[in-house]
Design a protein around this motif. Structure first.
Motif, short mmCIF file in Angstrom:
data_model
loop_
_atom_site.label_atom_id
_atom_site.label_comp_id
_atom_site.label_asym_id
_atom_site.label_seq_id
_atom_site.Cartn_x
_atom_site.Cartn_y
_atom_site.Cartn_z
N TRP A 336 10.76 24.83 -2.97
CA TRP A 336 9.96 24.23 -1.74
C TRP A 336 8.71 23.44 -2.25
N ARG A 337 8.35 22.45 -1.33
CA ARG A 337 7.23 21.61 -1.75
C ARG A 337 6.44 21.70 -0.38
N HIS A 338 5.32 21.25 -0.71
CA HIS A 338 4.19 21.05 0.74
C HIS A 338 3.26 19.73 0.20
N HIS A 339 3.50 18.86 1.14
CA HIS A 339 2.67 17.50 0.96
C HIS A 339 1.68 17.61 2.13
N SER A 340 0.34 17.58 1.85
CA SER A 340 -0.59 17.61 3.19
C SER A 340 -1.02 16.21 3.28
N TYR A 341 -1.42 15.74 4.55
CA TYR A 341 -1.96 14.72 4.97
C TYR A 341 -3.37 15.01 5.45
N HIS A 342 -4.21 13.73 5.59
CA HIS A 342 -5.41 13.97 6.31
C HIS A 342 -5.68 12.91 7.40
N ARG A 343 -6.63 13.33 8.24
CA ARG A 343 -6.85 12.46 9.20
C ARG A 343 -7.63 11.05 8.93
N ASP A 344 -7.01 9.85 9.15
CA ASP A 344 -7.81 8.69 9.04
C ASP A 344 -9.07 8.59 9.81
N PRO A 345 -10.24 8.58 9.39
CA PRO A 345 -11.29 8.44 10.34
C PRO A 345 -11.31 6.86 11.09
N HIS A 346 -10.75 6.00 10.33
CA HIS A 346 -10.66 4.66 11.06
C HIS A 346 -9.24 4.46 11.82
N CYS A 347 -8.37 5.36 11.99
CA CYS A 347 -7.28 5.23 12.60
C CYS A 347 -7.47 4.29 13.96
N TRP A 348 -6.57 3.58 14.16
CA TRP A 348 -6.82 2.90 15.51
C TRP A 348 -6.17 3.57 16.56
N HIS A 349 -5.44 4.52 16.37
CA HIS A 349 -4.66 5.32 17.36
C HIS A 349 -4.94 6.54 17.80
N CYS A 350 -5.25 7.63 16.82
CA CYS A 350 -6.02 8.90 17.22
C CYS A 350 -7.46 9.05 17.14
N GLN A 351 -7.98 7.79 16.68
CA GLN A 351 -9.47 7.86 16.62
C GLN A 351 -10.27 7.14 17.81
N SER A 352 -9.03 6.63 18.56
CA SER A 352 -9.56 5.61 19.66
C SER A 352 -10.48 6.33 20.51
N ASP A 353 -11.44 5.60 21.34
CA ASP A 353 -12.35 6.49 22.51
C ASP A 353 -11.72 6.91 23.65
N SER A 354 -10.29 6.68 23.61
CA SER A 354 -9.46 7.34 24.85
C SER A 354 -9.29 8.50 24.56
N LEU A 355 -9.26 9.27 23.24
CA LEU A 355 -8.89 10.44 23.19
C LEU A 355 -10.10 11.48 23.00
#
Length: 355
Positions: A336-355
């Motif tokens: 088993w392996r675990h690969h973690s990801y982090h939130r991109d503070p400059h992401c055009w998608h999830c960091q947009s003002d609409s969220l």
């Protein structure tokens, strides 16, 4: 309020000491296993509470004072040898063993089941993963399972798609799966949706009102982008479950506003590359003939892990391991392996003002 020795609590062995006390080897796993020493009176109390009884009944039976009663009960509760008996519900009687499992995680079994009975989950893909996830969720007592697919049952599906059999060949997967699941639990609404996803707009319409989405489809090519965009817009958490070559994959679990999104994921894994016409043609030749290997036991394994993560997300049972993390297992080695990801503070998608 009634108290009882937990029904999930087993005893491996009991040893009586020379000092007229007892040593109990409690539990059968690392989670519960421990040794507990009780004097003869405490042992009698424990035996008394093998059946659900009130504190007042114990007080009368052992001629205790009020203070003594509270002292003994609190001591046994602290040692996790005594628990409050949760209320029973005829509606949720079928989930009795699940309720015991939730109690293992220090949850109120009835309350955990009530939570699940109010949640709606959509399955995008009714293949091997969708079949197994559907079985797990229908057994867990969710309010609604919505199955989205357009394919028909083929002979090669029967090695791993456990809701279908030979008489179903040629039939719509959504309809066959829905009927099979509904037979198992009429308390859960199972809604088949025959649909070939071609746009985000379609997905938004069919996913509206859902509390969670499980993605097991890998076609069309943009399906991950579309699901991510639709779920971000609707603020619905979703989980990817699938496989690549000989590996099964669970996650990342994406929760809008809390974790990275698929676009963050892509920015962390993609590399700058240029593709000329000749290279693209070669890649297309290979892609057109590629058939992903799919293996029944591996489908079952990752589907069950993914289903567990969904239940944990809603109930708070244990630790969520797939949150912002891809869990993979090698079917040949069970590594088993675990690969973690982090939130991109400059992401055009999830960091947009609409969220």
């Amino acid at each position: 309020m009634k108290y009882q020795v937990p029904r999930y609590l087993g005893i491996q062995d009991v040893q009586r000491t020379k000092k007229n006390s007892y040593v109990l080897n409690v539990g059968f796993s690392d989670h519960l296993s421990k040794k507990v020493q009780l004097d003869s009176e405490a042992m009698e109390v424990l035996k008394f509470f093998l059946q659900a009884k009130t504190a007042n009944a114990a007080k009368k039976n052992f001629s205790w004072s009020e203070a003594k009663t509270q002292e003994v009960l609190e001591g046994l509760k602290t040692a996790k040898l005594l628990v409050e008996v949760p209320k029973r519900s005829k509606k949720f009687e079928r989930y009795d063993r699940h309720s015991l499992f939730y109690q293992l995680g220090d949850l109120n079994g009835l309350e955990a089941q009530k939570i699940l009975s109010q949640k709606k989950v959509a399955l995008i893909g009714a293949g091997g993963i969708g079949n197994w996830v559907g079985l797990n969720l229908i057994g867990a007592g969710f309010k609604e399972i919505r199955i989205i697919d357009f394919d028909r049952v083929e002979l090669t599906n029967l090695t791993r798609q456990v809701l279908f059999d030979e008489k179903d060949l040629g039939k719509l997967k959504t309809e066959v799966a829905a009927k099979a699941l509904q037979k198992k639990n009429t308390q859960t609404k199972v809604r088949p949706v025959e649909m070939k996803v071609t746009s985000v707009k379609e997905l938004k319409k069919v996913l509206k009102g859902m509390d969670f989405v499980i993605l097991s489809a890998d076609r069309p090519e943009k399906i991950h982008d579309w699901v991510d965009e639709a779920c971000q817009a609707l603020q619905i958490p979703y989980l990817n479950i699938g496989y690549r070559d000989g590996e099964g994959v669970v996650g990342p679990m994406t929760v809008p506003g809390r974790t990275s999104c698929y676009q963050c994921f892509k920015s962390q894994t993609s590399e700058e590359k240029t593709t000329d016409h000749s290279s693209a043609e070669i890649q297309n030749l290979f892609d057109d003939r590629y058939q992903a290997p799919s293996f029944g036991p591996l489908n079952a394994l990752v589907s069950t892990v993914g289903s567990l993560e969904v239940i944990k997300y809603f109930t708070g049972l244990g630790e969520l391991r797939s949150l912002d993390t891809e869990i993979s297992v090698n079917a040949l080695t069970l590594e088993w392996r675990h690969h973690s990801y982090h939130r991109d503070p400059h992401c055009w998608h999830c960091q947009s003002d609409s969220l």
